[in-house]
Design an enzyme around this catalytic site. Structure first.
Site, mmCIF file in Angstrom:
data_model
loop_
_atom_site.group_PDB
_atom_site.id
_atom_site.type_symbol
_atom_site.label_atom_id
_atom_site.label_comp_id
_atom_site.label_asym_id
_atom_site.label_seq_id
_atom_site.Cartn_x
_atom_site.Cartn_y
_atom_site.Cartn_z
ATOM 1 N N TYR B 234 0.890 -1.252 0.170
ATOM 2 C CA TYR B 234 -0.096 0.114 0.091
ATOM 3 C C TYR B 234 0.921 1.232 -0.032
ATOM 4 C CZ TYR B 234 -4.466 -2.311 1.375
ATOM 5 O OH TYR B 234 -5.595 -3.122 1.425
ATOM 6 N N ASP B 263 -7.245 -0.856 -5.461
ATOM 7 C CA ASP B 263 -8.711 -1.140 -5.237
ATOM 8 C C ASP B 263 -9.225 -0.286 -3.905
ATOM 9 O OD1 ASP B 263 -7.825 -2.970 -3.729
ATOM 10 O OD2 ASP B 263 -9.122 -4.721 -4.627
ATOM 11 N N HIS B 370 -11.683 -6.586 -3.755
ATOM 12 C CA HIS B 370 -11.294 -6.476 -2.145
ATOM 13 C C HIS B 370 -11.971 -7.170 -1.541
ATOM 14 C CE1 HIS B 370 -7.934 -3.873 -0.424
ATOM 15 N NE2 HIS B 370 -8.755 -4.624 0.843
#
Lengths: 496, 496, 496, 496
Positions: B234, B263, B370
């Protein structure tokens, strides 16, 4: 007027021949008035001789008594000591004390509705919850949004996301407005003014119901300078009444448009509302027979059911015009008001197209099946949006298209906007918010929807409302359901 | 540092002005640190003055304290005798003793989830189980596989059946990998390293979450020589942090690629996770009001709800970048790491196509919504697979396509592979396995899926993974649901 | 052999090193035999040292002991007084006495299943009821008939209605036959011979399972002269065993064909059956560990689960060939038997087409997904029928097409025949009938189906089976679901 | 005839050899009659020797005894003191006294059915509620209307709205008629004459069942001068009986047409009705065996089940012709009656088309699947309407098309009319109305439907029945389900 009356004395005047009622501690003789009561004779006779304040208050704006009764009808005041003691109903003391949970612990609109259902009276619940017949359209309104999928795009900077837009040229903070739902004070004493107070913080537009339980003046009184309102018009059989009301509304600068409602020329059949009158009532067969005689009908015999009531909805309907037509009504309306006109309740591409021909007098339309409250199995607004896209997309260029019905999530808002709606209305959710927590409840409702809408846009990779479009949704399942027959456009054009 | 403190003394430092916490028997002064805590101020203040070990431990990798606190913040140790006795919660003594049933008596992934649901804490359950809004995408992820039928062929020698394949050129024992799901130690102390231990026996690839509750070094420590890992990124708003992490990860030879997650640029609304903070808490209205003031927001005001928490998911999200874009981000990433790149979270054929233009830097993509945790009503990976097949099948030739979401049966695995996926990821099932039985639970999960996948291939009459193709499935029902509008490919190409 | 043994003495021989069992009052030493037991080692060891008659009897045809044990294995008889007393299980005395209701008070096959569910043992229920994975194919088999509508014609003399037809040229009284379902004596002592007795009155064909719990000789013993049977073949890895069996079957003139089963080259995962072994068993963790070691696998490692059992289905499967191929197997089979061949378990139009190329050796095919017991989400026979109609209707002219799976009503029978099936098979319903009421229960099952089929034909206006055709049904909903991809016919032809 | 008999004496004559019954206090010797009883032998033998009045009365029109028994069969009267006292069944005293709620408190047809379900006997409920097999067609009849959407138009003066129309040229007040449902006195003593009394106020047409529980003369006795009736004909195997009945009916001027029923040449399998005979009966196995022998069959062996009964429906069916054909039957019928003919029970466009070729003798057809009571999964009338529109719309010009089945809301009525139906029939709703409240219950049923129909038309913006058309509905979902195969029209024409 200084006369003080015993409740027992008042109680004797409980017939059509001599009919008194107590309101706010005062005693009125309404014998002359009852035959012209817009809500019907029976509803007054049922309360004749008693203190009717509790029933009267939440559904009549202030000034109603003064406008409708002669001064001599006020007979005096009632001696409060002589009134019977009210007994608590339907709620145990503990529940009463507990009250609703803090609004910020409620995470979605369903939870707010659940809390409100416990807080409000059976009557309010029946009026708000009810919809026509088997609630098919009401439920379909909501389900249809769930059958549309989103198409999120990645690798887009979503640091900025702006929910503001315009409606009829007026800047608003959200693409979400309050639909003109009636009788807010049934839910909470803050009423429509409370909704206005909640909208203020969000820059949300509010459409005021023709049947609001507060006067337009009260509702807009504390509005922010740039706060935007509309006023809903149910044209009355007596046009003069509507004209007077329009003149009054036009004086309020916060009100920017008139929303002429078209989807309920006769009242829908809302059984949960109608049932309110049955609750706790054990009609002996004989009295039922009597009731059967007192059938109320419209001039042509339109069915106002014989079942001692009809609920709040039927009462509100009294006096509403059922004879509107395109040319006559719009000609009249543009004559009697200068406010821009929005037509509410269109459900076919044909009518949307005709409306667009009346631009620029008509500035917008609201695709609506009246929250499923008028005609059951009427199409949801999403159907009508897709019909317009298929048969006459030019409508979107000529007038603004709004929609309502079934919006409960931010994703619903976004989907409607992707299909061409300029903004979406919420009716019941605002009332449930009010019922659950007053002003704070409506604020929480708007906050949740705004947050969800923003999250949805960011996850789609969209920064501005105007960037939303059909490429962000997959509505294929719905497209396979919409009307596929011959268009009535030719016929419509020919008629004009 | 030899100082021994009373718990009562620590308890006094429970304000922003002086904030102490006990961790692993040691007392820290975190007053200076709290404003920069990635998980937010409130979560620390709630534990201020108390032993926070139980809450802290499962979600922080080792080294976190050292990296974030100055040495002088360590005040001493707490006298264990002075600590309040913990009380058992939510489980009667019998249950506690019984423990889970033997893993081999569990026959499918649902049974494992049921057992795990009883074993793990409410908080872990809330974090793992939750998905966005109404769980429509989460449930649809699973249901869609059930609407695809198989087409078994007969009279084929199925004596041999080989589940092995390659991912990015690395040989793996199964076409099933572990998705980068966060916070494994919430489920079981064995944590992500336990998952790695289970994968070892199956040759299964594991993608390590950026938010793992153990350090990458710990997780790969006991890996087999040929065991394959990926590391999820991330990107942080502070790119330097990500760069440092990438440098650290690159040193671990077991880690073969970086999975850049796209996402979830903002956190989804996972109500079951958010509700965790409400459980057992009876906020007095006044304190709720206070909480309302401490609103946490992203720079642009992204809605981090005001409801005292937001669950585990919201805490983990703090600091994550929301400003990624194709060119800038990929240029940066290829500069700062030499690891091959997989992009995770693509949900449209347009984005899959654009990604394929970034080959060979981008070596693979993961079609994923996700786990339904980001945007509700986002499309399941099966939709995106079919979209790619329809609009731009050449993508399959240029990059490897992986999918995740909803896999619970071997038949699901086979169906995804028939549609073109190279391998499928499981997220929640691995965590449920861990929660149900630690390493043995994850092993059982993989064993069941592998057995079912093999049985399915044999009953289809297929020997090798590479022989699977669309002729073995009937996906007609799904084909009638996928996006059918104009493709954004032209637009996408023009933009590049 | 005149030796009389104490049960206590026998009980000591309960290890792989010395393994005795009691069967029908006799004591056998099966130590040498256990490693070659087709049902696996474990199932014997579990019963070692005890009276295994109750478990052994319903699933082994007579002669099994003699064929498999040397004479000296018979050690003597057990002293019945020394055996432990059995205790009644799972049914209170009242229930026991009540027994099932009269069969004629049961009106449909569901009611018969409900009664049987109460009558039979948990083990029998688990074996009959179970299907692969999530029972999707099992349930879809049934539901799909409900989505086909009938098209009744009026003004037709329906005084005559004839259910008789032919299968492979043999006249039968009904277009309904008994599918080759295994282990009938689990349901009722009358077993497969009881089913034969019931078929006799209806002229219904019966296909005898390769895994019947009675010998073929017993089953056909009391057949009517014109009664028609088939014999199901699961080819064994040791082909000699199958050849011996075929030679034996061919001597029975009542048996008119061999049904070669192709849809289960490896066993499906039937969890309700597998769970049987868990019932009432509380494995200590340690013993579970041991069990884990004794993993049973096919030569290639096919997953026979590690969970102490696998149910009846897994046991029966042992030894079944998984290496059949079109040419080799059919060449071999036509060499070793002169009986006409029916291929069972085809699920695609491609395989149906290839089968038709093997006419006239292959005389018929059965479209079947094994009652949903092999591969979950395999297509129902109705799908395959419609696929054949769409891609290669000439198949119907070359070979007879039978179907099974999901038939529960006469309307289901008629619909399958309208789509081109020559007859339909019932598997579970025959077993439930047997379980509910023995022979009378199977008779009632056939009577209900025959009556319903006749009523349906009369209400459609059809007199003879051969007059049924697609014009009598509306299968449009199903047509929208069937495979629509490229046909594998070209490939299939190329391969031959 | 003045002879007074003891009940005990009568009770001895309970065999086929000597069979007496008590009816209305009189004792009859029916020994000779029983073999020709249209309802079968068993039903009489079960009551032999007892007072059969309660079972006999509601299902036999007056005059039945006189027509069927010789005068000498009347043996005398029974001494009422000697009769056993009846015991109340199935209802506690309170319930008995309470009775149904006032009809005007019931808001829809479902509520009326619920009340009726409590009021009527198990036997009546079983007969009315039951439908074939699994009730798929019965339920689909209703559900299909819910899947059709309405298309309301706005800005139309709806002050006038007229529900009147014509059927076969006769003016009626509503486009809703009473279907020929049998045995009304099972529901309420007012019976079919009560239905007629209710229809009178609405100008609704009533079709009298061939199996009415009152004579046609009784039913039409108090009709208004312009009240319209039809008479349903089930042709009897003995045509003379039908001819006599037609001659008798033709004398009643109120009866304007004959409705020849075609959709039930053999009785459907209505399990809820059949179960009536099992209730409270605990057959010893031996007696069940006896029952099994007494199998009742039609000449060709049509399945009249062996289960001690078959319910009301099977009894009524006895003697009905199953050999009707287009030419022969219509030639015969036009010879023996001058009344216009309506054919009931058509379910395909082919039969509708053939019927239209028989105009003008055949004046109308009723699309009906017999309320789902004949063949389960037969198509609903809406399917047949759409089939006709698709394949042979000219039918609508040649004959009047009526429909029945599943109508429960005014919106259903309107949708059927939009698709081309001239009027719609209600069967069960009239009987439930009768059961719930006698004449008032039927009135309430008609009132609700009429009100709902009017509201629907007004909300659609339609003034007259004749203005309704397909542009007011969206039936796209249904269109995707209807028959799409080759039409049998060519074949039909060729046959004529």
């Amino acid at each position: 007027m200084a006369r003080v009356l015993d409740a027992a004395e008042v109680a004797k005047h409980n017939t059509p021949e001599s009919c008194w009622v107590i309101l706010y501690g005062k005693v009125y003789d309404v014998t002359e008035f009852i035959s012209s009561h817009p809500g019907g004779v029976k509803v007054i006779l049922r309360l004749a001789g008693t203190d009717a304040t509790e029933e009267y208050d939440p559904i009549h704006p202030p000034g109603t008594l003064e406008e409708n009764l002669k001064p001599e009808a006020l007979l005096g005041t009632v001696d409060p000591e002589t009134l019977p003691k009210p007994d608590k109903q339907q709620s145990s003391p503990e529940e009463e004390e507990q009250g609703p949970p803090p609004m910020e612990t409620l995470f979605n609109l369903d939870e707010i509705e659940q809390v409100a259902t416990k807080q409000v009276s059976r009557k309010a619940w029946g009026y708000y919850y009810s919809a026509a017949d088997d609630l098919i359209s009401k439920n379909f309104n909501r389900e249809i949004y769930r059958s549309i999928l989103l198409r999120p795009r990645v690798f887009i900077d979503v640091g900025k996301c702006d929910l503001s837009t315009t409606i009829l040229g007026h800047r608003v903070g959200l693409p979400i407005y309050i639909s003109p739902a009636a009788m807010a004070r049934l839910a909470h004493p803050a009423g429509e003014a409370g909704i206005a107070a909640a909208c203020r913080g969000f820059g949300a537009m509010q459409m005021i119901s023709n049947n609001a339980s507060m006067s337009p003046e009260q509702i807009v009184e504390n509005a922010a300078p740039d706060q935007v309102f509309g006023w809903q018009l149910y044209v009355q059989m007596e046009r003069k009444k509507s004209e007077a009301m329009l003149a009054r509304v036009e004086k309020l600068k916060a009100i920017k448009c008139v929303i002429l409602t078209l989807d309920a020329p006769v009242p829908g059949k809302r059984e949960d509302d109608m049932r309110t009158d049955n609750i706790g009532k054990k009609l002996p067969v004989s009295s039922a027979k009597v009731a059967e005689k007192e059938v109320e009908t419209l001039p042509d015999g339109t069915p106002v059911p014989t079942d001692g009531g009809g609920g709040v909805g039927k009462q509100l309907f009294a006096g509403t015009a059922y004879d509107l037509t395109w040319k006559e009504t719009l000609t009249w309306l543009t004559k009697v008001t200068k406010l821009p006109i929005i037509l509410k309740g269109l459900q076919t591409h044909e009518d949307a197209y005709i409306a667009s021909l009346y631009a620029p007098q008509v500035k917008g339309i609201i695709l609506s099946n009246h929250g499923g409250r008028a005609l059951d199995t009427a199409p949801p607004a999403v159907h009508t949006l897709l019909e317009i896209r298929k048969y006459c997309p030019e409508v979107f260029d000529k007038i603004e298209v709004l929609v309502d019905g079934g919006i409960r999530r931010g994703t619903d808002v976004v989907k409607a906007l992707c299909l061409g709606a300029r903004a979406v209305g919420i009716g019941r959710p605002a009332l449930w918010g009010l019922g659950a927590g007053g002003i704070a409840g409506v604020e929480r409702t708007l906050e949740i929807l705004a947050d969800e809408t923003k999250t949805c846009m960011q996850l789609l990779g969209v920064e501005k409302i105007s960037d939303l479009g059909p490429e962000y949704i997959n509505s294929r399942i719905v497209e396979q359901q919409i009307y596929d027959g011959p268009s009535g456009l030719e016929k419509a054009r020919a008629k004009l």
